[in-house]
Design a protein around this motif. Structure first.
Motif, PDB file in Angstrom:
ATOM      1  N   LYS A 165      54.765 -63.702  97.238  1.00 33.56           N
ATOM      2  CA  LYS A 165      54.791 -62.303  97.649  1.00 33.56           C
ATOM      3  C   LYS A 165      56.204 -61.731  97.640  1.00 33.56           C
ATOM      4  CE  LYS A 165      50.678 -62.629 100.596  1.00 33.56           C
ATOM      5  NZ  LYS A 165      50.128 -62.426 101.965  1.00 33.56           N
ATOM      6  N   GLU A 166      57.142 -62.496  98.157  1.00 28.38           N
ATOM      7  CA  GLU A 166      58.499 -61.972  98.320  1.00 28.38           C
ATOM      8  C   GLU A 166      59.521 -63.029  97.909  1.00 28.38           C
ATOM      9  OE1 GLU A 166      61.113 -58.851  99.633  1.00 28.38           O
ATOM     10  OE2 GLU A 166      58.930 -58.857  99.781  1.00 28.38           O
ATOM     11  N   PRO A 167      60.333 -62.774  96.872  1.00 31.54           N
ATOM     12  CA  PRO A 167      61.384 -63.732  96.534  1.00 31.54           C
ATOM     13  C   PRO A 167      62.448 -63.764  97.626  1.00 31.54           C
ATOM     14  CG  PRO A 167      61.610 -61.742  95.228  1.00 31.54           C
ATOM     15  CD  PRO A 167      60.320 -61.612  95.967  1.00 31.54           C
ATOM     16  N   GLN A 168      63.037 -64.914  97.823  1.00 32.54           N
ATOM     17  CA  GLN A 168      64.030 -65.087  98.883  1.00 32.54           C
ATOM     18  C   GLN A 168      65.430 -65.137  98.279  1.00 32.54           C
ATOM     19  OE1 GLN A 168      63.589 -68.748 101.019  1.00 32.54           O
ATOM     20  NE2 GLN A 168      65.303 -68.350 102.410  1.00 32.54           N
ATOM     21  N   ARG A 169      66.287 -64.207  98.706  1.00 33.97           N
ATOM     22  CA  ARG A 169      67.681 -64.222  98.257  1.00 33.97           C
ATOM     23  C   ARG A 169      68.406 -65.303  99.053  1.00 33.97           C
ATOM     24  NH1 ARG A 169      68.835 -59.428  99.270  1.00 33.97           N
ATOM     25  NH2 ARG A 169      68.903 -58.385  97.245  1.00 33.97           N
ATOM     26  N   ILE A 170      68.894 -66.326  98.359  1.00 35.68           N
ATOM     27  CA  ILE A 170      69.490 -67.454  99.067  1.00 35.68           C
ATOM     28  C   ILE A 170      71.012 -67.512  98.947  1.00 35.68           C
ATOM     29  CG2 ILE A 170      67.410 -68.869  98.910  1.00 35.68           C
ATOM     30  CD1 ILE A 170      68.688 -70.335  96.557  1.00 35.68           C
ATOM     31  N   LYS A 171      71.573 -66.835  97.942  1.00 35.54           N
ATOM     32  CA  LYS A 171      73.031 -66.888  97.787  1.00 35.54           C
ATOM     33  C   LYS A 171      73.551 -65.621  97.120  1.00 35.54           C
ATOM     34  CE  LYS A 171      73.639 -71.904  97.540  1.00 35.54           C
ATOM     35  NZ  LYS A 171      72.234 -72.246  97.835  1.00 35.54           N
ATOM     36  N   GLU A 172      74.781 -65.261  97.476  1.00 38.78           N
ATOM     37  CA  GLU A 172      75.535 -64.228  96.776  1.00 38.78           C
ATOM     38  C   GLU A 172      76.829 -64.867  96.296  1.00 38.78           C
ATOM     39  OE1 GLU A 172      76.188 -60.688  98.982  1.00 38.78           O
ATOM     40  OE2 GLU A 172      74.125 -59.977  98.762  1.00 38.78           O
ATOM     41  N   LEU A 173      77.028 -64.882  94.993  1.00 39.56           N
ATOM     42  CA  LEU A 173      78.181 -65.546  94.396  1.00 39.56           C
ATOM     43  C   LEU A 173      79.187 -64.490  93.947  1.00 39.56           C
ATOM     44  CD1 LEU A 173      76.175 -68.096  92.202  1.00 39.56           C
ATOM     45  CD2 LEU A 173      76.853 -68.295  94.604  1.00 39.56           C
ATOM     46  N   LYS A 174      80.383 -64.572  94.504  1.00 49.10           N
ATOM     47  CA  LYS A 174      81.404 -63.565  94.225  1.00 49.10           C
ATOM     48  C   LYS A 174      82.589 -64.216  93.519  1.00 49.10           C
ATOM     49  CE  LYS A 174      80.025 -60.800  98.220  1.00 49.10           C
ATOM     50  NZ  LYS A 174      80.439 -60.153  99.489  1.00 49.10           N
ATOM     51  N   HIS A 191      73.101 -75.885  87.286  1.00 47.01           N
ATOM     52  CA  HIS A 191      74.293 -75.060  87.124  1.00 47.01           C
ATOM     53  C   HIS A 191      73.923 -73.685  86.584  1.00 47.01           C
ATOM     54  CE1 HIS A 191      75.884 -79.226  87.001  1.00 47.01           C
ATOM     55  NE2 HIS A 191      76.848 -78.687  87.720  1.00 47.01           N
ATOM     56  N   LEU A 192      74.731 -72.716  86.958  1.00 44.64           N
ATOM     57  CA  LEU A 192      74.548 -71.338  86.518  1.00 44.64           C
ATOM     58  C   LEU A 192      75.878 -70.838  85.970  1.00 44.64           C
ATOM     59  CD1 LEU A 192      72.914 -68.636  86.406  1.00 44.64           C
ATOM     60  CD2 LEU A 192      73.756 -68.193  88.731  1.00 44.64           C
ATOM     61  N   VAL A 201      82.462 -68.114  84.629  1.00 46.35           N
ATOM     62  CA  VAL A 201      82.405 -68.930  85.840  1.00 46.35           C
ATOM     63  C   VAL A 201      81.187 -69.844  85.766  1.00 46.35           C
ATOM     64  CG1 VAL A 201      82.329 -68.948  88.361  1.00 46.35           C
ATOM     65  CG2 VAL A 201      83.465 -67.056  87.171  1.00 46.35           C
ATOM     66  N   LEU A 202      81.389 -71.109  86.092  1.00 45.35           N
ATOM     67  CA  LEU A 202      80.298 -72.072  86.161  1.00 45.35           C
ATOM     68  C   LEU A 202      80.083 -72.431  87.625  1.00 45.35           C
ATOM     69  CD1 LEU A 202      78.412 -73.608  84.230  1.00 45.35           C
ATOM     70  CD2 LEU A 202      79.996 -75.533  84.346  1.00 45.35           C
ATOM     71  N   TRP A 203      78.850 -72.207  88.116  1.00 43.48           N
ATOM     72  CA  TRP A 203      78.527 -72.386  89.528  1.00 43.48           C
ATOM     73  C   TRP A 203      77.609 -73.584  89.736  1.00 43.48           C
ATOM     74  CZ3 TRP A 203      80.681 -68.530  92.646  1.00 43.48           C
ATOM     75  CH2 TRP A 203      81.055 -67.340  92.006  1.00 43.48           C
ATOM     76  N   ASN A 204      77.736 -74.212  90.898  1.00 48.13           N
ATOM     77  CA  ASN A 204      76.765 -75.196  91.350  1.00 48.13           C
ATOM     78  C   ASN A 204      75.681 -74.435  92.104  1.00 48.13           C
ATOM     79  OD1 ASN A 204      75.537 -77.023  93.480  1.00 48.13           O
ATOM     80  ND2 ASN A 204      76.687 -78.524  92.282  1.00 48.13           N
ATOM     81  N   VAL A 205      74.448 -74.496  91.623  1.00 53.60           N
ATOM     82  CA  VAL A 205      73.379 -73.673  92.194  1.00 53.60           C
ATOM     83  C   VAL A 205      73.087 -74.054  93.642  1.00 53.60           C
ATOM     84  CG1 VAL A 205      70.936 -73.045  92.003  1.00 53.60           C
ATOM     85  CG2 VAL A 205      72.346 -73.215  89.941  1.00 53.60           C
ATOM     86  N   ASP A 206      73.046 -75.345  93.953  1.00 52.08           N
ATOM     87  CA  ASP A 206      72.698 -75.774  95.312  1.00 52.08           C
ATOM     88  C   ASP A 206      73.759 -75.386  96.333  1.00 52.08           C
ATOM     89  OD1 ASP A 206      70.276 -76.857  94.572  1.00 52.08           O
ATOM     90  OD2 ASP A 206      71.107 -78.848  94.189  1.00 52.08           O
ATOM     91  N   SER A 207      75.023 -75.603  95.989  1.00 51.13           N
ATOM     92  CA  SER A 207      76.094 -75.325  96.951  1.00 51.13           C
ATOM     93  C   SER A 207      76.614 -73.899  96.869  1.00 51.13           C
ATOM     94  CB  SER A 207      77.258 -76.300  96.736  1.00 51.13           C
ATOM     95  OG  SER A 207      77.902 -76.035  95.491  1.00 51.13           O
ATOM     96  N   GLY A 208      76.425 -73.263  95.712  1.00 53.28           N
ATOM     97  CA  GLY A 208      76.955 -71.918  95.524  1.00 53.28           C
ATOM     98  C   GLY A 208      78.449 -71.886  95.284  1.00 53.28           C
ATOM     99  N   LYS A 209      79.047 -73.037  95.037  1.00 49.28           N
ATOM    100  CA  LYS A 209      80.493 -73.110  94.828  1.00 49.28           C
ATOM    101  C   LYS A 209      80.838 -73.011  93.345  1.00 49.28           C
ATOM    102  CE  LYS A 209      81.447 -75.920  98.935  1.00 49.28           C
ATOM    103  NZ  LYS A 209      82.018 -77.196  99.445  1.00 49.28           N
ATOM    104  N   GLU A 210      82.027 -72.453  93.093  1.00 46.85           N
ATOM    105  CA  GLU A 210      82.515 -72.377  91.722  1.00 46.85           C
ATOM    106  C   GLU A 210      82.884 -73.774  91.244  1.00 46.85           C
ATOM    107  OE1 GLU A 210      85.552 -69.546  90.825  1.00 46.85           O
ATOM    108  OE2 GLU A 210      84.840 -68.118  92.322  1.00 46.85           O
ATOM    109  N   GLY A 211      82.264 -74.182  90.136  1.00 48.72           N
ATOM    110  CA  GLY A 211      82.633 -75.461  89.559  1.00 48.72           C
ATOM    111  C   GLY A 211      83.851 -75.332  88.676  1.00 48.72           C
ATOM    112  N   ARG A 212      83.940 -74.195  87.980  1.00 50.82           N
ATOM    113  CA  ARG A 212      85.074 -73.961  87.100  1.00 50.82           C
ATOM    114  C   ARG A 212      85.132 -72.488  86.732  1.00 50.82           C
ATOM    115  NH1 ARG A 212      86.153 -76.426  81.039  1.00 50.82           N
ATOM    116  NH2 ARG A 212      88.352 -75.869  80.904  1.00 50.82           N
ATOM    117  N   THR A 213      86.331 -71.948  86.657  1.00 50.62           N
ATOM    118  CA  THR A 213      86.538 -70.571  86.222  1.00 50.62           C
ATOM    119  C   THR A 213      87.477 -70.577  85.027  1.00 50.62           C
ATOM    120  OG1 THR A 213      86.218 -69.671  88.447  1.00 50.62           O
ATOM    121  CG2 THR A 213      87.389 -68.290  86.865  1.00 50.62           C
TER     122      THR A 213
END
Length: 448
Positions: A165-174, A191-192, A201-213
């Protein structure tokens, strides 16, 4: 022997006059031609059998004869066709300024000298960053994995977990200073990758941390991204509008850039990978789509036939067909092996088609190979589903497809993805909205 030496000296002098040092005026004139003429009159397109992107081709001329007259520069065909009242007129849909036209004549008057360095991309200029206005939050990119979907809204990447019914926003990556232009999940969904102006930017989806910029090596916006080779490679499109579209290939295991390809003569709008991961297709404003072999990153095909920008391209589930959509409002189907167009569908809109996705019938547990669906989006704000596709082999063509138009979106649709988690279609629009659709075309939710 003396005669032979004299001839060699004359030839060498002539060559030097054409390839010697280039003055500031020459540089400007040659750059005008490069920016406005080479796209249609190059080694690939050769309109009128005229090749302008090499000295030899320009001096040879085309179907209508010579285009350069060194003795009478003002009589040169390439100069005369630039005039406001010229018929035919070049470029067809653009009028060059008087200064640009005169620069071309001055270049011819100076001997039509050639220097490859002039044709290389301009040096990257430093820019002064300013904050994006709070109200400017267009959605230029969406992407989906088996477990998540991501939205680039303004300069922020939002990660969601799909729900019935409703998607859940779990992270905002800045991590971007400008609008997020592109997104891509790795095949395993861990990875995203996100692209913006001169930044990847390459992100770790689970942690939301930048893997590399990565900020180095880009000339313009990173307008498209895709993973290939089972995730071993990440391909990024680096685009300068009207100038060039380059592909940067990164080895994700070695964590380094392994190749840069001058792929298109204009901006690249999309990248997509075949299901087996062995081919990548690029779609460009130069009105071409091209396929690339992952094993050696050589071009394997060029698909020409659209009369407008090619905004998106996607492989069929089997990988033997290719679908393209364009500003010319056409949906075209191609045979990947022969590179021949085998079908064209009535798109149902008079506005540009901006995105496409090809899949097997999502409404069936075990769809047959010929039960194809194509979802396309348009600037008119309406997604469309094309089913019952009639496709042929060889030279046969068909206009067969059943079309259903979905309604409920707002603004121009600018981004498209299919979320297999709940069999939902995700769209983004120019107003900053995200649409969640079921496969029957019902708008389930609009995320602001």
């Amino acid at each position: 022997m003396i005669k032979f030496v004299i001839i060699k000296l004359i030839c060498a002098a002539t060559l030097a006059s054409l390839t010697g040092a280039v003055s500031a005026a020459d540089l400007h004139g040659l750059r005008v031609l490069s920016d406005n003429c080479f796209r249609c009159h190059g080694a690939e397109k050769r309109k009128g059998d005229l090749v302008l992107d090499s000295r030899e081709g320009m001096m040879k001329g085309g179907d209508t004869g010579d285009v350069i007259d060194l003795d009478s520069p003002a009589e040169s065909m390439i100069y005369k066709l630039l005039a406001k009242n010229a018929d035919p007129h070049m470029p067809p849909k653009k009028q060059l300024s008087d200064a640009e036209i005169e620069a071309v004549k001055d270049w011819i008057k100076g001997g039509a000298k050639w220097d490859k360095k002039v044709l290389e991309e301009a040096p990257v200029k430093a820019i002064i960053w300013a904050n994006l206005p709070d109200i400017y939050r267009p959605v230029a990119a969406v992407a989906a994995s088996k477990t998540h979907f991501a939205v680039g809204r303004g300069n922020v990447v939002e990660v969601f977990k799909p729900g019935e019914k409703e998607p859940q926003r779990i992270k905002e990556l800045k991590g971007h200073r400008d609008v997020v232009q592109s997104l891509a999940f790795s095949p395993d969904g861990k990875h995203l990758a996100s692209g913006g102006f001169r930044r990847l930017v390459l992100w770790n989806v689970d942690s939301g941390k930048e893997g590399r910029t990565i900020d180095e090596g880009f000339n313009g916006r990173v307008t498209a991204l895709t993973f290939a080779g089972e995730g071993r490679f990440l391909v990024a499109a680096d685009s300068l509008a009207t100038r060039s579209g380059r592909l940067h290939v990164f080895d994700t295991k070695e964590r380094k850039r392994i190749k840069t390809i001058k792929a298109h003569a204009d901006a690249i709008y999309s990248l997509s990978t075949s299901v087996d991961g062995n081919f990548v297709v690029s779609a460009s404003a130069d009105k071409l789509a091209k396929t690339w072999r992952v094993k050696d990153w050589e071009r394997s095909g060029t698909f020409e036939g659209h009369t407008g920008y090619v905004f998106d391209a996607g492989f069929s589930p089997k990988g033997d067909r290719l679908a393209t959509v364009s500003a010319d409002t056409k949906v075209k189907i191609w045979d990947v092996k022969t590179r021949k167009q085998i079908s064209e569908f009535n798109s149902g809109t008079e506005l540009a088609l901006t995105g496409i996705f090809w899949m097997l019938d999502p409404g069936k547990e075990k769809p047959k190979d010929d039960e194809n669906w194509i979802i396309a989006i348009s600037e008119d704000g309406k997604p469309r589903a094309y089913t019952n596709l009639v496709l042929h082999d060889g030279q046969q063509r068909s206009t067969g497809a059943k079309m259903r138009t979905w309604s409920g979106a707002e603004g121009e649709l600018t981004a498209l993805a299919y979320s297999p988690a709940n069999k939902q279609v995700i769209t983004g629009d120019s107003h900053g909205g995200v649409g969640i659709w079921d496969i029957k075309g019902k708008l389930l939710k609009r995320l602001e």
